[in-house]
Design an enzyme around this catalytic site. Structure first.
Site, PDB file in Angstrom:
ATOM      1  N   GLY A 484      43.294 -15.131   3.916  1.00  0.00           N
ATOM      2  CA  GLY A 484      43.219 -14.074   5.512  1.00  0.00           C
ATOM      3  C   GLY A 484      43.716 -13.421   5.327  1.00  0.00           C
ATOM      4  O   GLY A 484      44.130 -12.554   6.980  1.00  0.00           O
ATOM      5  N   GLY A 485      44.372 -12.613   4.429  1.00  0.00           N
ATOM      6  CA  GLY A 485      45.265 -11.519   4.476  1.00  0.00           C
ATOM      7  C   GLY A 485      46.507 -11.799   4.544  1.00  0.00           C
ATOM      8  O   GLY A 485      47.648 -11.020   4.544  1.00  0.00           O
ATOM      9  N   SER A 524      48.579 -24.392   8.269  1.00  0.00           N
ATOM     10  CA  SER A 524      48.703 -22.870   8.859  1.00  0.00           C
ATOM     11  C   SER A 524      50.401 -22.988   8.031  1.00  0.00           C
ATOM     12  O   SER A 524      51.048 -22.632   9.124  1.00  0.00           O
ATOM     13  CB  SER A 524      48.503 -23.807  10.494  1.00  0.00           C
ATOM     14  OG  SER A 524      47.692 -23.467  10.790  1.00  0.00           O
ATOM     15  N   ARG A 525      50.336 -23.313   6.609  1.00  0.00           N
ATOM     16  CA  ARG A 525      51.638 -23.402   6.543  1.00  0.00           C
ATOM     17  C   ARG A 525      51.994 -21.842   5.656  1.00  0.00           C
ATOM     18  O   ARG A 525      53.033 -21.663   5.369  1.00  0.00           O
ATOM     19  CB  ARG A 525      51.869 -24.367   5.407  1.00  0.00           C
ATOM     20  CG  ARG A 525      51.441 -24.769   4.156  1.00  0.00           C
ATOM     21  CD  ARG A 525      50.957 -25.585   3.701  1.00  0.00           C
ATOM     22  NE  ARG A 525      52.984 -25.352   2.727  1.00  0.00           N
ATOM     23  CZ  ARG A 525      53.138 -24.224   1.483  1.00  0.00           C
ATOM     24  NH1 ARG A 525      51.778 -23.539   0.917  1.00  0.00           N
ATOM     25  NH2 ARG A 525      54.081 -24.640   0.622  1.00  0.00           N
ATOM     26  N   GLY A 716      52.542 -20.159  12.297  1.00  0.00           N
ATOM     27  CA  GLY A 716      51.428 -20.974  12.016  1.00  0.00           C
ATOM     28  C   GLY A 716      50.344 -20.827  12.852  1.00  0.00           C
ATOM     29  O   GLY A 716      50.426 -21.117  13.689  1.00  0.00           O
ATOM     30  N   VAL A 717      49.377 -20.127  12.307  1.00  0.00           N
ATOM     31  CA  VAL A 717      48.494 -19.684  12.861  1.00  0.00           C
ATOM     32  C   VAL A 717      46.886 -19.967  13.070  1.00  0.00           C
ATOM     33  O   VAL A 717      46.405 -19.971  13.321  1.00  0.00           O
ATOM     34  CB  VAL A 717      48.290 -18.068  13.183  1.00  0.00           C
ATOM     35  CG1 VAL A 717      50.058 -17.904  14.305  1.00  0.00           C
ATOM     36  CG2 VAL A 717      47.669 -17.597  12.596  1.00  0.00           C
ATOM     37  N   GLU A 719      44.927 -22.963  12.911  1.00  0.00           N
ATOM     38  CA  GLU A 719      44.550 -24.355  12.779  1.00  0.00           C
ATOM     39  C   GLU A 719      44.238 -24.608  14.281  1.00  0.00           C
ATOM     40  O   GLU A 719      42.578 -25.050  14.928  1.00  0.00           O
ATOM     41  CB  GLU A 719      45.016 -25.494  12.304  1.00  0.00           C
ATOM     42  CG  GLU A 719      44.845 -25.685  10.430  1.00  0.00           C
ATOM     43  CD  GLU A 719      45.660 -26.676   9.512  1.00  0.00           C
ATOM     44  OE1 GLU A 719      47.046 -26.512  10.009  1.00  0.00           O
ATOM     45  OE2 GLU A 719      45.173 -26.953   9.197  1.00  0.00           O
TER      46      GLU A 719
END
Ligand code: FES
Ligand code: FES
Lengths: 770, 166
Positions: A484-485, A524-525, A716-717, A719
């Site tokens: 996702g970048g 999200s790690r 962490g973003v 989920e």
């Protein structure tokens, strides 16, 4: 906003640079797994079971092997027996014995689409023709399609060797029972002014990544194999494939290709060992790519579930007791995310008295895999609609009720220690102050709903190296596939620490031989744990740069500092101007590396601790068509605590993407099996994911309550954004129609049925009153 | 093996000849025969749009068209969108708006959006959504894609035909 981090503290972090791999991706040059081709490459295809549950009596491959162009056929007989024990792989536990049986069925097929044999041929079309020539004799058995059917006494047993602790030596379909308890449930319900009890059913859904699974396997005469594939975890592909093939991990190198979405579904293996096996048999590279129908039938979706929630509250809106019963479909082999669901279902609230019972049940459906906050969305669908009902009963604003009962720093978690610094209340406040919440919703058949969600986030192992090049630029190498970048955020962290421009840092995703062990891109790690490794590797490089400058200047390394990409001596008083001790940029220093000790490589490996859990609150407006039951989403806003947004655009992208998936889950998506257990919606026309016509622009409120466990505050973003939408939609539908939905997807026929039931109920009531 | 047919088409401005089996789709010909792997395969049933290319100016799912049908046609793929190292405004805006996450849907979106902007350089948000409704993206929620297309339309209207990538 209170809790917002350190604005002004960073130069690169928090900005929105163009991602480093962007140009390759917009001009079509980026190489995804299916894009690889090698000289002499063969194409593989997999024969799959047409039955949901059957014994395999025999397999005859002779005719297929005779077809011109066919080079090899493999069946389970070509695989060694794998160890029967549980091992952690990413967010889910995996048993190699069952994993192997999922790669190729041994004695039984356990779901429609279960792999039975694989063929390699000179073209995909020939391989496909060959599948029709493989003769398999089945003895068809009755299928078990739901948790209810699987838990019934006397249910057909899927796995004869499966046992659970409670039932001793009795064969069972219940792989696990988890229980969480706190306080005194009975006393809790007694103290309640009212009790609400509801039952929910949620359908099995698929991650729906646009890129199908793929693998190219190359087996060399020296026994070394290389696998090119699109995966979330190259190291997991290596270890899982090694277990299935019965070889040491050192014999396999995995090269992670670009990956076209995963969302948890590409954390395990399907084709990878087959590509190696077929390559070994033929001496050629072998490429396998799933079709869309194979992706739906035979990769891992996430569990459908049945959940009962009973909550007691006082009239002033305090939730005092909660009892939950939940059973999740594991698919053909144990390992649904029901344990995680159980730990999430009440996580946003401080409830003194609770009991949660959770069951993992095998059924004749594909083995489930992780899907974005695994287990949490269906759980929240149940608990968050009951919370909404409590708010209604107390005539309270649903956000106020959440704030009143919500967890804060120090509140107890469902399991174990109290929460550290968290941002749940802040997400509710952000929604409360949003334009959206403060706008009026007018018009017939329209409603507004809110719901919240929780996810743990993950830590685990990551490695990183930061190389300083002779021109003073740097490269940062990690083992985290970029979905996702994340290359941009790794480069940004490196640039921040070194004081370089982000364009002077080149991020690299390495293969399993070129970087230390790194766990999956999942949970999200990546920005949290790999970001931590990158941060430390960059610090290591800084330390070495200071040492080198100290050597040049003949001062102590402690006296050298690195500020804004330049080294200088800290104490300017002892600074002899004109003696070669003027500050040096990294670029200048880099030219002196060969003479001062050689190249600089900063290194770090972490087993990341200090994970910061995440909360999100979603607000949604809908309009329900009274004639068809179709729900149109009019407006949607999500507030999420991200700790610290490294690249805000990609953080928003995660929030928006998760919301869109949650909306699909809530309104349309479902696995539809017939009564024989055959999947009937095996294409994207019938497995209906949202298009851009189904969605509005998705507004985001980034909340930054820094995670104290991370040097940059990252949580962490990826989920938590998928957790609230189904419940938020259900609550909005209730406000629009007066109907409480307890089943997902809330598709037109289901919503219409409930609306008609309500209408006829009202009519018969008014007829009785007349 | 089925006999191969010789097909001649203009692909990204070059006249190209290639051999294909009658059963091969245009997508297969592009990817496997011509090594233009920019067009992606997501479903092979016309439902995801990842394989979208322009055929005589119209967006088409290349998985639904046979390779032999390309005979005499003008075909544009994502590989033909940039002018050398100068990106098309859509490509530039997709980068600036962070409109791609995994990027697998991106070539298809770029081609569908090109078809739209070439016939209507001043679309409304609703028109953009209609034009892109045949393309699935599972990562982004479409928000940033829609914004990028609207923004690219703006720069095309204001005469910025192309812009150089940073
Ligand atoms: S691959 Fe052609 S539309 Fe999906
Ligand atoms: S960016 Fe991943 S599918 Fe669109």
């Amino acid at each position: 906003m209170e809790g917002t981090t350190s604005n002004g503290k960073f130069k690169v972090i928090g900005t929105r640079p163009i991602r480093h791999d962007g140009i390759d991706k917009v001009i079509g040059r980026a190489k995804y797994g299916a894009d690889y081709a090698f000289p002499g490459m063969l194409h593989g295809k997999v024969l799959r079971s047409p039955h949901a549950h059957a014994k395999i009596k025999s397999i005859n491959t002779a005719k297929a092997l005779k077809l011109p162009g066919v080079k090899a056929v493999v069946t389970a007989a070509d695989l060694p027996e794998a160890a029967n024990r549980l091992e952690q792989a990413g967010e889910m536990a995996i048993n190699p014995h069952y994993l192997s049986m999922n790669i190729l069925a041994r004695d039984k097929v356990l779901y429609d689409g279960h792999a039975v044999a694989a063929v390699a041929a000179t073209s995909p079309h020939i391989a496909e023709e060959a599948l029709k020539l493989i003769e398999v004799e089945y003895e068809v058995l009755p299928p078990v399609m739901t948790v209810d059917a699987g838990m019934k006494p006397g249910a057909p047993i899927l796995l004869p060797d499966l046992r659970n602790r409670e039932e001793g030596d009795k064969p069972t379909n219940v792989a696990q029972h988890y229980q969480f308890k706190r306080g005194d449930l009975e006393a809790g319900f007694k103290a309640a002014d009212f009790v609400i009890e509801r039952e929910f059913n949620t359908a099995m859904v698929h991650q729906g990544y646009i890129e199908p699974h793929n693998a190219v396997g190359i087996y060399n005469a020296d026994g070394q194999a290389t696998i090119y594939c699109s995966t979330q975890g190259a190291f997991d592909v290596r270890s899982l494939s090694a277990q299935v093939l019965g070889v040491p991990v050192g014999k396999i190198k995995v090269v992670p290709a670009e990956i076209g979405g995963g969302f948890g579904g590409k954390t395990t293996i399907y084709l990878e060992p087959l590509s190696v096996l077929l390559s070994k048999k033929t001496g050629h590279p072998v490429k396998l790519v799933m079709t869309r129908s194979e992706v739906l039938r035979a990769s891992g979706p996430t569990s459908g579930s049945r959940i009962k929630v009973k909550m007691g509250a006082t009239r002033d809106g305090k939730v005092v007791a909660a009892e939950v019963w939940m059973a999740y479909e594991a698919g053909a082999f144990p390992g649904s995310p029901v344990g995680a669901g159980a730990m999430c279902i009440l996580a946003p609230y401080t409830i003194e008295n609770l009991q949660i019972d959770a069951y993992d049940v095998v059924v004749n459906r594909p083995k489930t895999a992780a899907y974005r906050a695994p287990g949490a969305s269906n759980a929240a669908m149940a608990s968050e609609t009951v919370i909404d009902e409590i708010a209604e009963k107390c005539a309270m604003d649903p956000l106020e009720l959440r704030i009143k009962n919500g967890v804060r720093e120090g509140s107890p978690q469902v399991v174990g220690p109290p929460f550290k610094r968290i941002g749940f209340i802040e997400t509710c406040e952000a929604i409360k102050h949003s334009d959206h919440y403060n706008s009026k919703l007018t018009g017939a058949h329209r409603g507004r709903g809110v719901a919240s969600g929780f996810w743990f986030n993950a830590g685990m192992q990551s490695s990183a190296t930061v190389n300083i090049h002779t021109d003073g630029t740097a490269s940062v190498v990690t083992g985290s596939p970029d979905i996702g970048g994340s290359r941009a955020s790794m480069a940004m962290i490196t640039a921040e620490v070194l004081g370089l421009a982000v364009t002077d840092v080149r991020p690299v995703v390495a293969d399993t031989d070129s970087i230390g062990h790194t766990d999956v891109t999942g949970g999200s790690r990546v920005t949290f744990a790999t970001g931590m490794a990158v941060y430390e590797a960059a610090q290591d490089a800084v330390r070495q740069l200071r040492e080198r400058a100290a050597k040049v200047w003949e001062v102590k390394p402690e006296d050298v500092q690195l500020v804004d990409g330049a080294v200088s001596v800290k104490d300017t008083a002892s600074f002899e101007k004109g003696e070669g001790k003027t500050p040096m940029t990294i670029k200048e220093l880099a030219t002196k590396l060969a003479r001062t000790g050689g190249p600089i490589t900063g290194r770090a490996s972490v087993n990341a601790r200090g994970v910061g859990p995440a909360f999100a609150t979603t607000l949604v407006d809908v309009e329900v068509d009274p004639d068809t039951g179709k729900v149109q989403v009019l407006r949607c806003t999500i507030a999420q605590d991200v700790g610290k947004a490294i690249h805000p655009s990609y953080v928003e992208g995660q929030m928006q993407g998760g919301t869109a998936q949650g909306i699909g889950w809530g309104l349309n998506e479902e696995y539809f099996y017939d009564d024989k257990g055959v999947l009937r919606n095996t294409g994207l026309l019938d497995y209906r994911m949202p298009t851009c016509l189904d969605l509005p622009l998705i507004e985001t409120a980034i909340v930054e309550v820094p995670n104290p466990g991370h040097p940059l505050g990252v949580r962490g973003v990826g989920e938590v954004s998928i957790v609230p939408p189904p419940a938020a939609l259900a609550n909005a539908i209730y406000r629009a129609t007066g109907v409480r939905m307890t089943e997902t997807p809330m598709s037109p026929p289901r919503v219409l049925k409930e609306m008609l039931k309500k209408r006829t109920g009202e009519e018969s009531q008014s007829a009785a009153a007349d | 093996m089925a006999k191969k047919t010789l097909v001649e088409a203009n692909i990204n401005g070059e006249v190209v000849e290639f051999l294909c089996e009658p059963r091969q789709s245009l997508l297969e010909c592009l990817r496997d025969v011509l090594e233009l792997t920019g067009s992606k395969e997501g479903c092979l049933t016309g439902d995801c749009g990842a394989c979208s290319v322009l055929v005589d100016g119209r967006a088409v799912c290349s998985c639904l068209m046979l390779g032999v049908e390309a005979q005499g046609k003008n075909i544009r793929t994502v590989e033909g969108l940039a002018d050398g190292t100068t990106l098309h405004p859509l490509q530039q805006k997709f980068l600036e708006h962070a409109s791609l996450q995994c990027g697998i849907c991106t070539p298809g979106f770029l081609m569908s959006a090109t078809a739209l902007l070439e016939r209507n350089s001043n679309p409304t948000e609703a028109e953009v959504r209609y034009a892109l409704a045949g393309n699935l993206c599972r990562c982004t929620g479409y928000d940033k894609i829609v914004r990028a297309v609207l923004d690219a339309a703006g720069s095309i209207r204001s005469g910025v035909k192309t812009s150089r990538a940073a």
